[in-house]
Write an enzyme that holds these catalytic residues in place. Structure first.
Site, PDB file in Angstrom:
ATOM      1  N   SER B 151     -11.826  -3.176  -7.582  1.00 41.95           N
ATOM      2  CA  SER B 151     -11.287  -1.821  -7.531  1.00 41.95           C
ATOM      3  C   SER B 151     -12.426  -0.801  -7.611  1.00 41.95           C
ATOM      4  O   SER B 151     -13.385  -0.906  -6.845  1.00 41.95           O
ATOM      5  CB  SER B 151     -10.288  -1.646  -8.687  1.00 41.95           C
ATOM      6  OG  SER B 151      -9.462  -0.548  -8.465  1.00 41.95           O
ATOM      7  N   ASP B 316      -1.911  -6.161  -1.930  1.00 40.18           N
ATOM      8  CA  ASP B 316      -2.555  -4.961  -2.474  1.00 40.18           C
ATOM      9  C   ASP B 316      -2.392  -3.811  -1.478  1.00 40.18           C
ATOM     10  O   ASP B 316      -2.985  -3.837  -0.402  1.00 40.18           O
ATOM     11  CB  ASP B 316      -4.042  -5.269  -2.720  1.00 40.18           C
ATOM     12  CG  ASP B 316      -4.806  -4.103  -3.333  1.00 40.18           C
ATOM     13  OD1 ASP B 316      -4.245  -2.991  -3.428  1.00 40.18           O
ATOM     14  OD2 ASP B 316      -5.965  -4.309  -3.722  1.00 40.18           O
ATOM     15  N   HIS B 349      -2.354  -4.935  -6.303  1.00 43.76           N
ATOM     16  CA  HIS B 349      -3.749  -4.634  -6.623  1.00 43.76           C
ATOM     17  C   HIS B 349      -4.211  -5.333  -7.904  1.00 43.76           C
ATOM     18  O   HIS B 349      -5.353  -5.765  -8.026  1.00 43.76           O
ATOM     19  CB  HIS B 349      -3.900  -3.120  -6.761  1.00 43.76           C
ATOM     20  CG  HIS B 349      -5.288  -2.688  -7.068  1.00 43.76           C
ATOM     21  ND1 HIS B 349      -6.345  -2.928  -6.217  1.00 43.76           N
ATOM     22  CD2 HIS B 349      -5.813  -2.046  -8.152  1.00 43.76           C
ATOM     23  CE1 HIS B 349      -7.459  -2.437  -6.755  1.00 43.76           C
ATOM     24  NE2 HIS B 349      -7.168  -1.908  -7.919  1.00 43.76           N
TER      25      HIS B 349
END
Lengths: 195, 371
Positions: B151, B316, B349
């Site tokens: 991320s 995601d 995610h």
């Protein structure tokens, strides 16, 4: 290269030591790993299946999950010495475009494919009227990924039409070299092409 | 407070030199909170930097001294894991702008003796990376065997290869992107507006005992949705009701998913500073590696000798596979040694933080190939 399948060994024979190699449709990276170990190549791969990519990366190879039909355009011209397309040509949506891309990306392309002109294939259609299933084409027609099968003669014709030079051609049947009547007798063909 | 003998918990350093920020501002006496784990090889070749995500911290594989919760990436980092203190010297730092030991808006401005608040300069991902580089200078680490992050941590990892190409031998960028999309920015803006709409925010000058918890909780709730997938939410909650047999015809948390989100919001405000949230979300919104190169991402990676592993998860939608492929295309065009795989997961995610044997296998193989 004794541990390699005969067709992979024929491909490996066309790869010089220390070459920069792109293996298109590299599977789990078996060939790249062998080329790295025995020829010290700087290898990269493209592979459609995520599980295969994970296995190849776990081997320490640089392999990208992708589709040769769409992703070859991302590679710069002449980035590699050798581009390998092993048992993958016949699954491409546009094999002719892929061939052209291979010789753009690399100075030499090594293309291995099952020969649809092999006598067993012809016999299967002729006598049984059924789509052939052989050692090199083991999957039934409704499940196969092969959508653009060709014969040795077809391939030579395409290479000539696209002005690609055939630097060498090796033909195999049951792991043995076929030295004459390849379009009838070869189960697999390995072509070394140059622009 | 739990003790963790493996880590030097709550290590801090005040950087000797001021940081020159991308905005042009200068930040003096920057503190960096960090942890290290393992032993640096005599040749210094086994150092791995781990970069944390938006609201993460340096407590990657040891208990967080503030919450007592286990490290946020113990699945990836620890004995027998792909990143292993037996082989690696592991460094994890709280990002610049954070609220877990590194200088951020909640820190005291040495010039005034009061918290910076909104006088803290706006920072970028590059500024975070520069602060990490300064920490490595302090630790005597010249080059990194790898920078690993998911991320926002993946953004830092990618930026490391761009900012300090000579110092990074390998990058592992997971569930990330080389830029923030309009949708990414939009969700962040919702969160920021929720914070700033809270009367307790007071222009960022809130009382230490009366922070804008309502706004920050809403920000977290909105963001948390983006970390999950629709299929994951449906599987976990569906339309099931919370501690009741029928809807209340009111605005209680009738549904389990509401109760869950409220809990996520409330537990978040206990561990995170609202102004930090504003600054860090802003930093990711500004992130676009291609921007200095007229949008050509490949140019950012030109002549790189770094190896890259890029990993995406199919569910995601915050940093979707298409963004990972964009990175891979650019790296291919730059002739970089890159691996890329899209892994299957129902968890959206958040998948990179959860149990993923495939992810561990890929990271392990990739790191070992460089050793």
């Amino acid at each position: 290269m004794t541990a390699l399948r005969p067709d992979l060994a024929a491909i490996a024979a066309a790869v010089p030591h220390g070459a920069r190699v792109l293996d298109v449709g590299c599977g789990d990276g078996a060939l790249l790993a062998a080329l790295r170990a025995e020829k010290g190549v700087d290898g990269r791969g493209i592979e459609l299946s995520g599980a295969n990519v994970a296995a190849a990366v776990a081997r320490g190879l640089s392999v990208v999950q992708g589709d040769a039909d769409t992703d070859l355009g991302d590679y710069p011209t002449a980035a590699f010495d050798v581009a390998i397309l092993s048992d993958t040509l016949q699954a491409m949506r546009a094999p002719d475009v892929v061939l052209t891309e291979l010789v753009r990306i690399a100075r030499t392309a090594v293309v291995a494919f099952p020969n649809f002109g092999h006598w067993r294939v012809r016999l299967s259609l002729l006598l049984r009227g059924r789509m052939p299933m052989t050692a090199t084409l083991p999957v039934p027609w409704y499940a196969t990924a092969n959508i653009h099968l060709c014969t040795v003669a077809d391939f030579r014709a395409l290479a000539a039409e696209r002005r690609l030079t055939v630097a060498r051609a090796t033909f195999l049947s049951d792991g043995r070299d076929v030295t004459w009547g390849a379009n009838w007798r070869a189960a697999q063909a390995v072509f070394v092409l140059q622009r | 407070m739990p003790t963790d003998l493996r880590f030097g918990l709550d290590r801090r350093v005040t950087l000797s030199d001021p940081l020159h920020l991308e905005s042009g501002a200068r930040l003096a006496r920057v503190e960096v909170g960090y942890e290290t784990y393992g032993t640096l090889d005599p040749d210094g070749g086994n150092a791995i930097l781990i970069c944390h995500a938006l609201t993460g911290n340096q407590h990657v594989a040891g208990a967080d001294p503030r919450t007592g919760r286990p490290g946020w990436w113990e699945r990836m980092v620890g004995p027998g894991k792909p990143i292993d203190p037996a082989r690696h010297f592991i460094v994890a730092a709280n990002v610049l702008g954070g609220c877990s030991g590194s200088s951020g808006p909640a820190s005291v401005d040495p010039a005034t003796g009061r918290p910076y608040g909104m006088t803290f300069p706006v920072i970028t991902v590059r500024d975070m990376v520069r602060a990490q580089a300064a920490l490595l200078d302090h630790l005597g680490i010249a080059t990194l065997a790898a920078v690993v992050g998911g991320s926002m941590g993946g953004m830092q990892a990618l930026d490391w290869a761009v900012a300090y190409p000579q110092r990074v031998r390998a990058v592992v960028a997971i569930a990330t992107a080389a830029r923030h999309s309009a949708q990414n920015i939009a969700y962040h803006e919702v969160g920021r507006q929720a914070i700033m709409a809270d009367p307790n925010w007071r222009g960022g000058d809130y009382q230490i005992d009366a922070p804008p918890v309502a706004g920050l909780a809403v920000a977290r709730m909105a963001a948390h949705i983006t970390y999950l997938s629709e299929a994951g939410l449906t599987a976990k909650f569906g339309r099931r009701l919370q501690d009741r047999d029928a809807v209340s015809f009111g605005f209680d948390a009738d549904f389990q998913v509401e109760s869950y989100l409220r809990h996520q919001g409330l537990s978040f405000v206990e561990r995170f500073d609202a102004n930090s949230y504003l600054y860090i979300t802003r930093a990711t919104d500004y992130f676009d590696l291609a921007a200095p190169h007229d949008g050509r991402l490949a140019a950012a990676f030109a002549h790189t000798a770094t190896r890259f592993a890029v990993v995406a998860f199919d569910s995601d939608w915050l940093y979707p596979t298409a963004e990972a492929r964009r990175i891979v295309r650019a790296l291919n065009a730059a002739n970089a040694r890159v691996s890329f795989v899209e892994l299957a997961s129902p968890h959206g995610h958040d998948a990179f933080l959860l149990d993923s044997p495939d992810l561990n296998r890929v990271v392990d193989g990739f790191l070992r190939a460089g050793e």
